[in-house]
Design a protein around this motif. Structure first.
Motif, PDB file in Angstrom:
ATOM      1  N   ALA A 113       0.822  -1.212   0.000  1.00  0.00           N
ATOM      2  CA  ALA A 113       0.000   0.000   0.000  1.00  0.00           C
ATOM      3  C   ALA A 113       0.856   1.263   0.000  1.00  0.00           C
ATOM      4  CB  ALA A 113      -0.932  -0.004   1.205  1.00  0.00           C
ATOM      5  N   LEU A 114       1.935   1.261   0.757  1.00  0.00           N
ATOM      6  CA  LEU A 114       2.798   2.447   0.819  1.00  0.00           C
ATOM      7  C   LEU A 114       3.466   2.728  -0.525  1.00  0.00           C
ATOM      8  CD1 LEU A 114       4.377   1.844   4.325  1.00  0.00           C
ATOM      9  CD2 LEU A 114       2.877   3.748   3.706  1.00  0.00           C
ATOM     10  N   GLN A 115       3.817   1.676  -1.254  1.00  0.00           N
ATOM     11  CA  GLN A 115       4.354   1.883  -2.607  1.00  0.00           C
ATOM     12  C   GLN A 115       3.295   2.533  -3.498  1.00  0.00           C
ATOM     13  OE1 GLN A 115       6.816  -1.611  -4.156  1.00  0.00           O
ATOM     14  NE2 GLN A 115       5.880  -2.504  -2.340  1.00  0.00           N
ATOM     15  N   ASN A 116       2.049   2.088  -3.349  1.00  0.00           N
ATOM     16  CA  ASN A 116       0.960   2.685  -4.121  1.00  0.00           C
ATOM     17  C   ASN A 116       0.789   4.160  -3.787  1.00  0.00           C
ATOM     18  OD1 ASN A 116       0.257   0.339  -5.504  1.00  0.00           O
ATOM     19  ND2 ASN A 116      -1.195  -0.330  -3.946  1.00  0.00           N
ATOM     20  N   ILE A 117       0.764   4.473  -2.501  1.00  0.00           N
ATOM     21  CA  ILE A 117       0.553   5.860  -2.081  1.00  0.00           C
ATOM     22  C   ILE A 117       1.719   6.739  -2.521  1.00  0.00           C
ATOM     23  CG2 ILE A 117       0.314   7.384  -0.079  1.00  0.00           C
ATOM     24  CD1 ILE A 117      -2.194   5.704  -0.818  1.00  0.00           C
ATOM     25  N   ALA A 118       2.943   6.218  -2.434  1.00  0.00           N
ATOM     26  CA  ALA A 118       4.106   6.994  -2.885  1.00  0.00           C
ATOM     27  C   ALA A 118       3.981   7.342  -4.365  1.00  0.00           C
ATOM     28  CB  ALA A 118       5.394   6.217  -2.622  1.00  0.00           C
ATOM     29  N   GLU A 119       3.513   6.398  -5.174  1.00  0.00           N
ATOM     30  CA  GLU A 119       3.327   6.650  -6.604  1.00  0.00           C
ATOM     31  C   GLU A 119       2.267   7.719  -6.830  1.00  0.00           C
ATOM     32  OE1 GLU A 119       1.246   4.432 -10.376  1.00  0.00           O
ATOM     33  OE2 GLU A 119       2.283   3.155  -8.930  1.00  0.00           O
ATOM     34  N   MET A 120       1.120   7.601  -6.137  1.00  0.00           N
ATOM     35  CA  MET A 120       0.045   8.575  -6.304  1.00  0.00           C
ATOM     36  C   MET A 120       0.493   9.971  -5.882  1.00  0.00           C
ATOM     37  SD  MET A 120      -3.786   8.616  -4.600  1.00  0.00           S
ATOM     38  CE  MET A 120      -3.195   8.954  -2.922  1.00  0.00           C
ATOM     39  N   ALA A 121       1.173  10.052  -4.734  1.00  0.00           N
ATOM     40  CA  ALA A 121       1.605  11.352  -4.225  1.00  0.00           C
ATOM     41  C   ALA A 121       2.619  12.006  -5.159  1.00  0.00           C
ATOM     42  CB  ALA A 121       2.194  11.187  -2.824  1.00  0.00           C
ATOM     43  N   ALA A 122       3.578  11.220  -5.650  1.00  0.00           N
ATOM     44  CA  ALA A 122       4.589  11.774  -6.552  1.00  0.00           C
ATOM     45  C   ALA A 122       3.952  12.285  -7.839  1.00  0.00           C
ATOM     46  CB  ALA A 122       5.642  10.712  -6.861  1.00  0.00           C
ATOM     47  N   ASP A 123       3.028  11.507  -8.395  1.00  0.00           N
ATOM     48  CA  ASP A 123       2.379  11.893  -9.640  1.00  0.00           C
ATOM     49  C   ASP A 123       1.493  13.121  -9.466  1.00  0.00           C
ATOM     50  OD1 ASP A 123       0.215  11.500 -11.944  1.00  0.00           O
ATOM     51  OD2 ASP A 123       1.971  10.325 -12.468  1.00  0.00           O
ATOM     52  N   SER A 124       1.009  13.333  -8.228  1.00  0.00           N
ATOM     53  CA  SER A 124       0.095  14.441  -7.955  1.00  0.00           C
ATOM     54  C   SER A 124       0.813  15.675  -7.428  1.00  0.00           C
ATOM     55  CB  SER A 124      -0.975  13.997  -6.953  1.00  0.00           C
ATOM     56  OG  SER A 124      -1.656  12.851  -7.416  1.00  0.00           O
TER      57      SER A 124
ATOM     58  N   SER B  89       5.368  15.931  -3.040  1.00  0.00           N
ATOM     59  CA  SER B  89       6.680  15.307  -2.877  1.00  0.00           C
ATOM     60  C   SER B  89       6.943  14.907  -1.418  1.00  0.00           C
ATOM     61  CB  SER B  89       7.777  16.253  -3.369  1.00  0.00           C
ATOM     62  OG  SER B  89       7.719  17.487  -2.691  1.00  0.00           O
ATOM     63  N   LYS B  90       6.401  15.672  -0.480  1.00  0.00           N
ATOM     64  CA  LYS B  90       6.618  15.354   0.936  1.00  0.00           C
ATOM     65  C   LYS B  90       6.002  13.997   1.285  1.00  0.00           C
ATOM     66  CE  LYS B  90       5.863  17.237   5.608  1.00  0.00           C
ATOM     67  NZ  LYS B  90       5.161  16.060   6.159  1.00  0.00           N
ATOM     68  N   LEU B  91       4.746  13.801   0.884  1.00  0.00           N
ATOM     69  CA  LEU B  91       4.084  12.532   1.168  1.00  0.00           C
ATOM     70  C   LEU B  91       4.734  11.402   0.384  1.00  0.00           C
ATOM     71  CD1 LEU B  91       1.785  10.976   2.545  1.00  0.00           C
ATOM     72  CD2 LEU B  91       0.374  11.482   0.540  1.00  0.00           C
ATOM     73  N   ALA B  92       5.112  11.659  -0.869  1.00  0.00           N
ATOM     74  CA  ALA B  92       5.764  10.632  -1.681  1.00  0.00           C
ATOM     75  C   ALA B  92       7.042  10.155  -1.011  1.00  0.00           C
ATOM     76  CB  ALA B  92       6.068  11.173  -3.078  1.00  0.00           C
ATOM     77  N   SER B  93       7.821  11.089  -0.479  1.00  0.00           N
ATOM     78  CA  SER B  93       9.068  10.736   0.195  1.00  0.00           C
ATOM     79  C   SER B  93       8.795   9.952   1.469  1.00  0.00           C
ATOM     80  CB  SER B  93       9.855  12.008   0.517  1.00  0.00           C
ATOM     81  OG  SER B  93      11.030  11.702   1.247  1.00  0.00           O
ATOM     82  N   GLU B  94       7.823  10.406   2.263  1.00  0.00           N
ATOM     83  CA  GLU B  94       7.528   9.729   3.527  1.00  0.00           C
ATOM     84  C   GLU B  94       6.999   8.323   3.291  1.00  0.00           C
ATOM     85  OE1 GLU B  94       5.162  10.600   7.748  1.00  0.00           O
ATOM     86  OE2 GLU B  94       4.663  11.767   5.951  1.00  0.00           O
ATOM     87  N   ALA B  95       6.062   8.187   2.354  1.00  0.00           N
ATOM     88  CA  ALA B  95       5.501   6.862   2.067  1.00  0.00           C
ATOM     89  C   ALA B  95       6.564   5.941   1.484  1.00  0.00           C
ATOM     90  CB  ALA B  95       4.320   6.986   1.111  1.00  0.00           C
ATOM     91  N   GLY B  96       7.404   6.466   0.582  1.00  0.00           N
ATOM     92  CA  GLY B  96       8.467   5.655  -0.005  1.00  0.00           C
ATOM     93  C   GLY B  96       9.474   5.192   1.024  1.00  0.00           C
TER      94      GLY B  96
END
Length: 568
Positions: free
Chosen positions: A219-230, A233-240
């Protein structure tokens, strides 16, 4: 409650469907399997179960239930039933499958309901619609599936940037909750769980379990992808970063053959939060059973939520060893060998609980695992079990609440089936496992959704890069699969509706694919089979072998291809 459906028409052998003009018009994917009697059962089960799942979604017209409320049971009748409830893991899995099959508006409405009901402050509890006691707030697997559901909703809504920003902001507290748990974890970053899927749903202590932690890793990989694409960057980094930490933490749940009863190199169920020992025996409402060889030890079935339909990735060897272990235990049961029925516990029993026999957590998980392993003999048998369990039109007298002979119940009864009784009813005092009374709950959401997911793996239509991949996994005696308006999401989040018929005429030693609607893809790759293990390749195709069969790949077809025939 439900919306208008656009009907697909068959004209001159070409499926012509109306184009949805607004959100009230929905294309419904149709699937027909042909071959033996179980193929016929599976056809009806898919159609009826999918509609039953959709009927559980509130569209805002009800005075009692708000827009996006997703019922966990089909009807407010019978015992047990959860019609008034929204269980996080049920609804999470349900939304993933609805989104995957193109019901994007429903998925969006439910996802927004999720985000309005972070009922434990920064995460979800076991039941989303209410606040429960502290135990119910440690539903790790439910949180993981809801996060992946929100990702799939964004993905299948065209990766809409505004929606991605909305969803990213909404899930940020949940990612923060996960991060905080990783940082204080006494077991190398593993996350605590109190849940059915970790074997301790009613305890006051946590288990650091494989299934929930692996699901959160996905799930965290999924959220990192969604956050980065949207653009978050802060959420993408944290989730990744959290996903990377969990990937390392998961290594702690690989057995060395000493700390757990699980053989070396296999996943074991989890670490007991009270003492740091392997949690190899469950504790569930006063009962106990072995959890080192039950279906939760196949966490890779969640990789399909990352669009991966094979056993693959950094834990491939562990996954394969764990599947081999569960396969060995499943073969110990005469009901699997005879009927394809799966036992949650590998026939050890669950202390008298009906959960021994659940259609999703047992039958669904193991069927998906066998399909992803390309284990033709085993998935053939497991799909036979799905067909037998879903279809009860031959039951002369129903002992449990019953409305539809084609939808999955939460649980079932092996011994009753053997005696030609109602297998959705649990009273059988002579049964070897002393199954609890009335395991029914017709149309239990997560059990339905796991079976729908299994059928999606059977159909096998996905997109990789810009290539449409068609790789049905038909049982040995199933002859064809026909799909109409089947949704395939590409790398940009666009849903393409394709129509195809895949036939395997064994008497002619011929496979045929007829297809339309694929013109916008870059190319088409097709995998034909299954075949017996082949020692000769007369056409110079690419051969792919599995343990008990083989497949032929025909790659790089033009996207406007209408028909492909392979003669062996």
């Amino acid at each position: 409650m439900r919306k208008k459906i656009i009907t697909a028409l068959l004209l001159s052998s070409v499926v012509v469907s109306s184009i949805a003009k607004d959100d009230s018009e929905i294309l419904v994917p149709r699937v027909r399997f042909e071959g033996d009697q179980f193929a016929q059962m599976a056809t009806a089960i898919f159609a009826e179960t999918l509609q039953d799942m959709r009927n559980k979604v509130e569209d805002g017209s009800s005075e009692k239930y708000p827009l996006g409320f997703f019922h966990t049971s089909t009807e407010p009748e019978g015992v047990p039933q959860y019609y008034n409830d929204m269980w996080s893991r049920d609804c999470g899995r349900g939304v993933i499958e609805l989104a995957r099959l193109g019901f994007t508006e429903d998925a969006k409405n439910i996802s927004r309901y999720f985000l309005k009901h972070l009922n434990y402050g920064n995460h979800w509890g076991r039941e989303i619609h209410v606040k429960n006691n502290p135990v119910m707030g440690h539903e790790l697997d439910g949180n993981a599936w809801v996060l992946s559901a929100i990702y799939w909703t964004w993905l299948t809504n065209g990766k809409d940037k505004a929606l991605g920003q909305e969803f990213s902001a909404g899930v940020a507290p949940v990612v923060g909750w996960v991060d905080s748990l990783i940082n204080v974890s006494p077991y190398g970053g593993l996350l605590p769980s109190i849940s059915e899927l970790s074997g301790n749903p009613s305890t006051d202590y946590s288990v650091y379990s494989i299934f929930g932690n692996y699901g959160m890793y996905v799930a965290l990989q999924n959220i990192a992808e969604m956050a980065a694409d949207s653009g978050n960057s802060k959420l993408a980094s944290e989730a990744g970063e959290c996903a990377d930490k969990l990937k390392k933490s998961l290594e702690l749940l690989i057995s060395d053959g000493k700390k757990s009863y699980a053989p070396e190199g296999c996943w074991f169920n989890g670490i007991d939060g009270r003492n740091g020992r392997a949690y190899d025996m469950s504790e569930w409402d006063g009962t106990a059973w072995p959890t080192w060889h039950w279906t939760r030890q196949l966490p890779y079935v969640q990789d399909f939520d990352r669009k991966d339909s094979y056993i693959s990735g950094p834990f491939t060897g562990v996954h394969k060893a764990s599947y081999a272990l569960l396969k060995e235990w499943m073969g110990k049961g005469e009901y699997f060998r005879k009927y394809g029925f799966v036992s949650n516990s590998g026939w050890s029993g669950m202390g008298g609980r009906h959960d021994e026999t659940m259609c999703g957590y047992g039958q669904g998980f193991f069927t998906q695992a066998a399909l992803m392993a390309d284990d033709i003999n085993v998935y053939t048998k497991a799909l036979e079990g799905v067909a037998r369990l879903g279809y009860d039109g031959g039951v002369i007298e129903h002992l449990s609440y019953e409305k539809n002979p084609f939808v999955m119940h939460e649980c079932f009864n092996f011994d009753n089936y053997e005696k030609s009784l109602d297998h959705t009813f649990g009273v059988n005092k002579l049964g070897r496992r002393e199954i609890m009374e009335n395991p029914g709950d017709e149309g239990n959401l997560v059990q339905e959704a796991e079976i729908i997911k299994a059928f999606s793996l059977v159909v096998g239509a996905t997109c990789k890069n810009d290539t449409l991949v068609i790789m049905p996994r038909l049982p040995w005696l199933w002859e064809s699969v026909e799909c109409r308006d089947w949704p395939v999401v590409d790398g940009n989040g666009k849903i393409h509706r394709i129509n195809f018929t895949y036939k395997h005429d064994r008497w002619l030693r011929r496979c045929t694919l007829e297809i339309s609607g694929a013109e916008e893809f870059g190319a088409i790759d097709v995998r034909f089979g299954p075949f017996p293990r082949m020692i000769k390749n007369p056409k110079n195709f690419v051969i792919e072998n599995s343990d008990n069969g083989s497949w032929i790949w025909y790659r790089g077809l033009k996207s406007n291809t209408k028909k492909v025939v392979v003669d062996l």
